[in-house]
Design an enzyme around this catalytic site. Sequence first.
Site, short mmCIF file in Angstrom:
data_model
loop_
_atom_site.label_atom_id
_atom_site.label_comp_id
_atom_site.label_asym_id
_atom_site.label_seq_id
_atom_site.Cartn_x
_atom_site.Cartn_y
_atom_site.Cartn_z
N CYS A 113 4.22 1.54 -2.39
CA CYS A 113 4.40 0.36 -3.13
C CYS A 113 2.85 0.94 -4.18
O CYS A 113 2.64 0.38 -4.81
CB CYS A 113 4.24 -0.43 -2.67
SG CYS A 113 5.06 -0.71 -1.44
N HIS A 121 0.05 -8.30 -6.75
CA HIS A 121 1.03 -7.56 -6.19
C HIS A 121 2.33 -8.18 -5.75
O HIS A 121 3.32 -8.01 -5.15
CB HIS A 121 0.66 -6.30 -5.17
CG HIS A 121 0.77 -5.35 -4.34
ND1 HIS A 121 2.03 -4.04 -4.86
CD2 HIS A 121 1.74 -5.35 -3.12
CE1 HIS A 121 2.34 -3.54 -4.20
NE2 HIS A 121 1.97 -4.32 -2.69
N HIS A 123 10.76 -5.71 -5.39
CA HIS A 123 9.73 -4.37 -5.25
C HIS A 123 10.47 -2.75 -5.92
O HIS A 123 11.33 -3.12 -4.72
CB HIS A 123 9.04 -4.95 -4.05
CG HIS A 123 8.27 -4.04 -3.65
ND1 HIS A 123 7.96 -3.44 -4.92
CD2 HIS A 123 7.16 -4.18 -2.83
CE1 HIS A 123 6.29 -2.60 -4.07
NE2 HIS A 123 6.55 -3.26 -3.17
#
Length: 623
Positions: free
Chosen positions: A155, A284, A319
């Site tokens: 990620c 994030h 995401h």
Amino acid sequence: MKSVSIVAAAAESALGSGRAAYSVGDVGDVPRSRIAEDAALRDGGFAKPWVGRAPSLADLGAGVDPAEALLERVTSSLAADLDAWQPSWRHRRIGIVVGTSSGGMVSLGRVLEARGRGEPIPAELAAGAPYFGPLRALRRLGVSPLAEAQVLAACASSGAAIGLGARWLWLGRVDLVIAGGYDAVGDVVASGFESLGATTGQPPAPFRKLRDGMALGEGAALVALVPYDGTESAIGYVRGFGMSSDATHVTAPDPGGAGLVRAARTALDDAHVEPSEVDLVSAHATATPLNDAAEARALATLFGERRVVVHPMKAIVGHTLGASSALEALATLDAMKRGVLPAAAGDGELDEAFSGALLEKNESGTPRTCLKLSAAFGGANAALVLSTEPGAGHALHRRHVTVVASGEPSTAANLVAAASETRLPRAAVSRLDPLSAAAVAAAASALRRAPPLARERMGVVVGTAAATLEIDAAYDARLRERGPRGVDPRRFPSTSPNLCAGNCTIAFGLLGPSLSVGAGPDADIEALMVGFDLVAAGDADSVLVIAAEQVGDVVRDVWAAMGLSAPEDGAAAIILARSVLDDGRILAATLRARELRARPGWDSTIRRGWPAFLAALGLPGVS
């Protein structure tokens, strides 16, 4: 560092294409999440089938890899923008560095279906199946890059890719960098996050008390970077970069957010920006209980009681994994250029630990500087300082680099003998996946021969061409047999190619940058070059460079279908460190490596080990 100009950008997300893919809207707008229940996942047996789908993939043809399709769309769009910016841009020295979490995993699933039926694997399908498969889309650029890397840092991939691209420009490796990331949503990734209890059955609510997880999203984003020279009109500027490792757990963050704080402070120092000068944080913000809690503590450490506006974009588009950092960076730059303080999607009371500000609707303001935070499997953290103004910046001191140690080639079986040299409990050693086990054993061999080095300033770069294809195949088989509710959550983390780098940081307490790379068959050379750059630019005082491959029948079949010789199973490691002496040969040697590897009779790095590899490149011998 000196500022880097972003002169062109292209993106795809659940919000749409182009600037629409990352626009936060206008002053007064209330954010609306594009995450919805997905019919395909629901019909496939998923308990929480919520996804931010990219509209551009709605009419995708049969057999087309969605990740490659996303990357192809943004590549075509970026090339058009660059043509308008400067028609002669292709004549520059160009670098390409993109990030991904799952690469060609959808195509791999189709390869595994064909194998299961006993059918031959078509060459075209096989070429799309490795993690580097979707990079074929970059051919639309019509360039031969002087430097190329694919970051496999889960990620945090595109944040690390943009940072590495900025370093290449500063080091003078290239004149223009194309950087970013991409990922599509497939059953393997969706089932894995669901099995870990990380997904939600409703729109995500980052930093809220009742948050219960994230939703995946599809996306891709590319930016074109050039050194700031005072004349270019720019979308925005990259002013600072930092990476760190938690070295605590492969899937859970450091509870106090210490690793994220180190990455953020490194980026702020790099930009010569004080925390008090940050107007906006692009968080994030996965909306998972542990990650949001750690990030909230990191923000409190960085900013104290100051209520900085925080933008959690994943609550809007999902995401997007390897694309997330790049998409979110573009969103905040666009907002700042238009004088917008962006609002946050999500409902509910804020977590007590969160000291930032989540706006209900977009407000008018004069934000100029943003801190972009990213975190990932394996405990990797990345941070960028972004701005609408170039800033004064400062010249970095380029460091000399040398090889200080080289270990023996290792396999997973060698870890038994090396286990006592790690910080891992015996039970943890026995649970390591084969790729991680071989990497840790190779690292132990190199560290055993190295002089004393500060572990808090040591990084890890793993080069892997086959990556986790064997692990992915085993996970895919269980998914097909038992469905998404019958997979083993303990097996999913090891499908991330970044896990072996993370396990090395945990095993030896290494707190510097950590990532895996693999843009093609020469991933070992790629890792050597990236490791060199991290030391030369001062991002680490030393870097453990590991070439690691897990090779079984799946990899052999895919490589054979591509017309390539499969890599050798195992791992080998060297250690690069800063030096007061510079013989001028290391970087030049890595640039000659592809030519050397093309010669008949050249054996793989793994089989011969790094000493022979370095000797063949004309580098000084190490012991």
